[in-house]
Scaffold this active site. Structure first.
Site, PDB file in Angstrom:
ATOM      1  N   GLU A   1       0.807  -1.218   0.000  1.00  0.00           N
ATOM      2  CA  GLU A   1       0.000   0.000   0.000  1.00  0.00           C
ATOM      3  C   GLU A   1       0.839   1.266   0.000  1.00  0.00           C
ATOM      4  OE1 GLU A   1      -3.477   0.437   0.033  1.00  0.00           O
ATOM      5  OE2 GLU A   1      -3.561  -1.698  -0.501  1.00  0.00           O
TER       6      GLU A   1
ATOM      7  N   ASP B   1      -7.241   6.083  -8.707  1.00  0.00           N
ATOM      8  CA  ASP B   1      -7.915   4.795  -8.877  1.00  0.00           C
ATOM      9  C   ASP B   1      -9.434   4.925  -8.875  1.00  0.00           C
ATOM     10  OD1 ASP B   1      -8.368   5.388  -6.234  1.00  0.00           O
ATOM     11  OD2 ASP B   1      -7.663   3.466  -5.440  1.00  0.00           O
TER      12      ASP B   1
ATOM     13  N   THR C   1      -6.879   8.637  -1.019  1.00  0.00           N
ATOM     14  CA  THR C   1      -6.467   7.434  -0.299  1.00  0.00           C
ATOM     15  C   THR C   1      -5.561   7.883   0.834  1.00  0.00           C
ATOM     16  OG1 THR C   1      -6.614   6.003  -2.242  1.00  0.00           O
ATOM     17  CG2 THR C   1      -5.161   5.280  -0.468  1.00  0.00           C
TER      18      THR C   1
END
Length: 271
Positions: free
Chosen positions: A54, A72, A77
């Site tokens: 990640e 994405d 995020t």
């Protein structure tokens, strides 16, 4: 003295059984059961493994302030496992934080977070929000909110299901990583954990049903690779093929160290 007299008068078979229980034969029964990822040391390994994929770093605890849009389709995020503004778990982190620390600077962004859910929009968020998120990471209450959301939505459900399926620490991590990347259920453009597990169980029995653990884990990883191929926001399968699949092949079913793997071309090692 009465106790010893009675012990000497036991039948021979009972005497032998008693002696066995008092000798080294009892050592195997006293061995602590494998705790899997409930063992804090193993959980820390799992956190580091997820962080390698990640965040391209083993230092998962340095990720609390992290936030960016990685393109994405899920908006921002952020944090220790990639909470997303578009999927709702970022909002839930902020709501947890607001309960622990009312009036904190992130609380004012809750209406905007609710509004952008289900999209990749930054409306009402932008630079002020990303600065506030990074600053909040200095607060132990905010870090605790991220930990709690991770455990409630991803880690806890994954480990419990893996335990029911008879999987050890490696299988529990494999389930957890799938939860983190794909979520539990299918959504538009994603294939969720439940579908992967169902497809894996159609190909191999879980250990709880008498199956071989390595065979089942490979079936689950096959299902996950297929799922990644069906998701437009994911294409790289290295976190499966050059990491988790390697551990299965090496029979590291308890996440025994040393562990060596690659993700996105980067090489990592624990132990």
């Amino acid at each position: 003295m009465k106790y010893f007299v009675r012990a000497l008068r036991l039948p021979l078979a009972a005497t032998l059984l008693t002696a066995a229980a008092l000798t080294g034969c009892s050592a195997s029964s006293s061995k602590a059961p494998d705790e899997g990822l409930n063992d804090p040391a193993k959980k820390r390994i799992a956190m580091r493994l997820v962080s390698s994929a990640e965040n391209s770093s083993l230092d998962w605890e340095a990720q609390y302030p992290y936030i960016e849009d990685i393109g994405d389709g899920r908006g921002y995020t952020a944090g220790i496992i990639g909470f997303c503004s578009g999927t709702g778990d970022m909002r839930e982190v902020v709501e947890r934080y607001a309960k622990a620390r009312p009036g904190n600077p992130l609380e004012g962004f809750l209406p905007a977070l609710r509004a952008v859910e289900g999209s990749d929009a930054h409306t009402g968020l932008g630079r002020p929000f990303t600065r506030a998120w990074a600053k909040a990471a200095d607060d132990p209450a905010f870090r605790a909110a991220q930990d709690a959301e991770r455990d409630a939505l991803y880690f806890g459900p994954a480990v419990r299901q893996a335990e029911r399926d008879g999987l050890g620490a490696l299988g529990q991590f494999i389930y957890y990583d799938a939860y983190v990347m794909h979520g539990e259920g299918d959504t538009e453009g994603t294939v969720g954990f439940r579908t992967m597990r169902r497809e894996a169980m159609a190909a191999a029995r879980t250990p709880a049903r008498g199956g071989d653990e390595q065979a089942y884990l490979n079936a689950f990883l096959d299902a996950r690779v297929a799922a990644i191929g069906r998701e437009p926001s994911h294409t790289d399968t290295s976190r499966v093929e050059t990491a988790q699949r390697v551990f299965v092949r090496e029979e590291k079913l308890g996440l025994e160290t040393p562990l060596r793997w690659k993700v996105y071309g980067d090489v990592y090692r624990i132990g």
